[in-house]
Design an enzyme around this catalytic site. Structure first.
Site, PDB file in Angstrom:
ATOM      1  N   LYS A  73      -7.237 -11.234   6.577  1.00  0.00           N
ATOM      2  CA  LYS A  73      -5.824 -10.997   6.455  1.00  0.00           C
ATOM      3  C   LYS A  73      -5.757  -9.570   7.737  1.00  0.00           C
ATOM      4  O   LYS A  73      -6.063  -9.067   8.129  1.00  0.00           O
ATOM      5  CB  LYS A  73      -6.264  -9.532   5.012  1.00  0.00           C
ATOM      6  CG  LYS A  73      -4.829  -9.687   4.707  1.00  0.00           C
ATOM      7  CD  LYS A  73      -5.179  -8.531   2.941  1.00  0.00           C
ATOM      8  CE  LYS A  73      -3.342  -8.253   3.279  1.00  0.00           C
ATOM      9  NZ  LYS A  73      -3.517  -7.197   2.221  1.00  0.00           N
ATOM     10  N   SER A  83       0.054  -8.646  -2.198  1.00  0.00           N
ATOM     11  CA  SER A  83       0.008  -8.488  -0.790  1.00  0.00           C
ATOM     12  C   SER A  83      -0.703  -9.558   0.417  1.00  0.00           C
ATOM     13  O   SER A  83      -0.775  -9.907   1.226  1.00  0.00           O
ATOM     14  CB  SER A  83       0.093  -7.415   0.698  1.00  0.00           C
ATOM     15  OG  SER A  83      -1.372  -6.810  -0.054  1.00  0.00           O
ATOM     16  N   SER A 135      -3.343  -6.398  -5.016  1.00  0.00           N
ATOM     17  CA  SER A 135      -2.892  -7.579  -4.248  1.00  0.00           C
ATOM     18  C   SER A 135      -4.419  -8.308  -3.570  1.00  0.00           C
ATOM     19  O   SER A 135      -3.561  -9.226  -2.794  1.00  0.00           O
ATOM     20  CB  SER A 135      -2.986  -6.692  -2.500  1.00  0.00           C
ATOM     21  OG  SER A 135      -1.905  -6.238  -2.761  1.00  0.00           O
TER      22      SER A 135
END
Length: 490
Positions: A77, A153, A177
């Site tokens: 990420k 996210s 997330s």
């Protein structure tokens, strides 16, 4: 058959037995990215030249290497700092952060385990969002249906695994997330106990809630990866100095005598009938496996959403104050004074959702409002944690849906922030309490979109969470199904 249909352990065996090469695995990843990335849009930055060079070097070690993740491709990420590899947190403010000087602790652990970083994955800007539509670059799409969001996210992290671009990835979870996009994309995502995994090198959103965790195609891979990234880190003052067990040892398939709590609040108003039905079917499956379940109450969970957004926004207001255009990141070219430079740099660099949360947090921390909002939210957080502690006195795990609905269409909720925030209503309490939670596939909606089952455990009892998740996974076929876009055909 895609190589990524094998488990991480199976791929390791094939590498050590010289049945495949690391170069073949890396080629498979970039080949798949080339085939589907225009539709999925999971990656912000690719690491192709360095990854191929690393693969060639690792191929020289095949057969003798003992590193835990030897040669396995991973996506990271983009709010996790990677030395020499662009890290933006999907924000225009860090668009020019091309060459970070250090690795996050989890990235160093991956490097020591000889994993190969394929690239950096798209996300909601500074991890603020539930749909991946808040990325300042482009929205990632759900591989099951590209008209739908992948969740956020960590939407890029979940979509890349679901689409077969990488066999596993890292995400971060502040209010759901990891688990929410894992549910939307039909993969396995774990938020570890707060402090289990170092946050050093994670670009902070809300420091008392953020936690890095693994996203994989199955429970065994998830446990395998968590073993590598866990452990005490002196660089992180909130890192817990606790033993890291062999999480894979818990994967026995046996849940006889397991005591499950099902909060009535988690199956109440707002949870769609098809999600309820999938969870109730999962509970029947557990009964057949020898577990028992009872309905319980987490009475303060109804306050979790408002508590979370006050606390998370307050911490974001403080953490993002460092982005001022002075030391690094975006600096406006149109400033007349120093104060004007601060204002314009932040106005130009941050997106609408980030600005919204900074303003909310700054208000909650301001003089005259601190006691009424921030302090009260901290007190309610304690009550929420106490609810979990009380239930865990008599039960091994808590089970319910990961999200109240399956994935929604791109653009469907982007103009309604409050409705968007409600997508995390079932995952947020886990972060406030600091306990571990996992999402595993447990069914599909009428539109063919995945539905996630959330399993929550006691502090530092990821083994029990994995045990419960693995037993259900072995008794069902949901984790074997693939979107037509990703991996093998469903």
């Amino acid at each position: 058959m895609s190589l990524f249909e094998y488990t991480l352990r199976e791929l390791q065996e094939k590498l050590h037995n010289k049945e495949i090469t690391v170069t073949e695995l890396v080629d498979e990843s970039y080949k798949r990215i080339g085939e589907v990335e225009d539709q999925v849009k999971a990656f912000l930055t690719l690491n192709e030249e360095a990854a191929r060079a690393q693969a060639a070097a690792l191929d020289e070690e095949r057969g003798s290497a003992k590193a835990k993740l030897f040669g396995l491709p991973i996506g990271v990420k983009d709010n996790i700092v990677t030395k020499g590899l662009r890290t933006t947190a999907a924000s225009q403010f860090l668009d020019n952060f091309e060459d970070p000087l250090y690795d996050a602790t989890v990235v160093k652990k991956l490097s020591d385990a000889k994993s190969v970083t394929i690239g950096k994955l798209n996300m909601d800007e500074f991890a603020m969002g539930s749909s991946n539509e808040n990325s300042s670059y482009f929205a990632t799409r759900n591989p099951w249906n590209t008209e739908y969001v992948p969740g956020g996210s960590s939407g890029g992290s979940a979509a890349a695994v679901a689409a077969g671009e990488v066999p596993y990835s890292l995400g971060s979870d502040t209010g759901g997330s990891i688990r929410q996009p894992a549910a939307y994309c039909g993969v396995v995502g774990l938020k570890p106990t707060y402090g289990r995994v170092s946050r050093f090198g994670l670009i902070a959103f809300a420091s008392s809630l953020d936690q890095i965790g693994p996203i994989t195609r199955n429970v065994e891979d998830n446990a395998f990866l968590l073993e590598t990234i866990s452990g005490h880190d002196p660089m992180d003052s909130t890192s817990a100095n606790v033993e890291v067990p062999n999480f894979t040892d818990a994967l026995t398939g046996d849940v006889k005598g397991l005591k499950i709590a099902v909060p009535k609040e988690y199956l109440s108003e707002g949870v769609t009938p098809e999600v309820k039905e999938a969870v109730q079917s999962a509970l029947k499956q557990y009964e057949e496996l020898g577990a028992t379940w009872e309905e319980v109450s987490l009475p303060h969970s109804k306050y979790a959403l408002s508590t979370y957004y006050l606390l998370a926004s307050s911490e974001a207001s403080a953490n993002l104050a460092r982005f001022d255009g002075v030391r690094y990141g975006r600096r406006t070219e149109n400033a007349e004074t120093m104060l004007d430079m601060f204002k314009r740099s932040r106005a130009e660099g941050f997106g609408d959702e980030v600005k919204r949360r900074i303003m909310l947090g700054t208000f909650a921390l301001s003089s005259g409002y601190y006691d009424a909002y921030y302090k009260k939210a901290q007190q309610v957080r304690t009550l929420i944690k106490n609810d979990f502690d009380k239930v865990f006195e008599n039960y091994d795990v808590i089970i319910g849906p990961t999200t109240p609905t399956p994935a929604f269409k791109v653009g469907e909720k982007s103009d309604d922030p409050l409705t968007m925030y409600a997508n995390d209503i079932l995952t947020i309490p886990v972060n406030l309490a600091g306990v571990p939670g996992i999402s595993i596939p447990c069914g599909f909606s009428n539109e063919g979109l995945p539905i996630g089952l959330q399993i929550i455990g006691k502090h530092f009892d990821e083994q029990m969470v994995y045990r419960a998740a693995h037993a259900f996974e072995q008794a069902t076929d949901f984790h074997k199904q693939r979107p037509s876009l990703g991996g093998a055909q469903s």
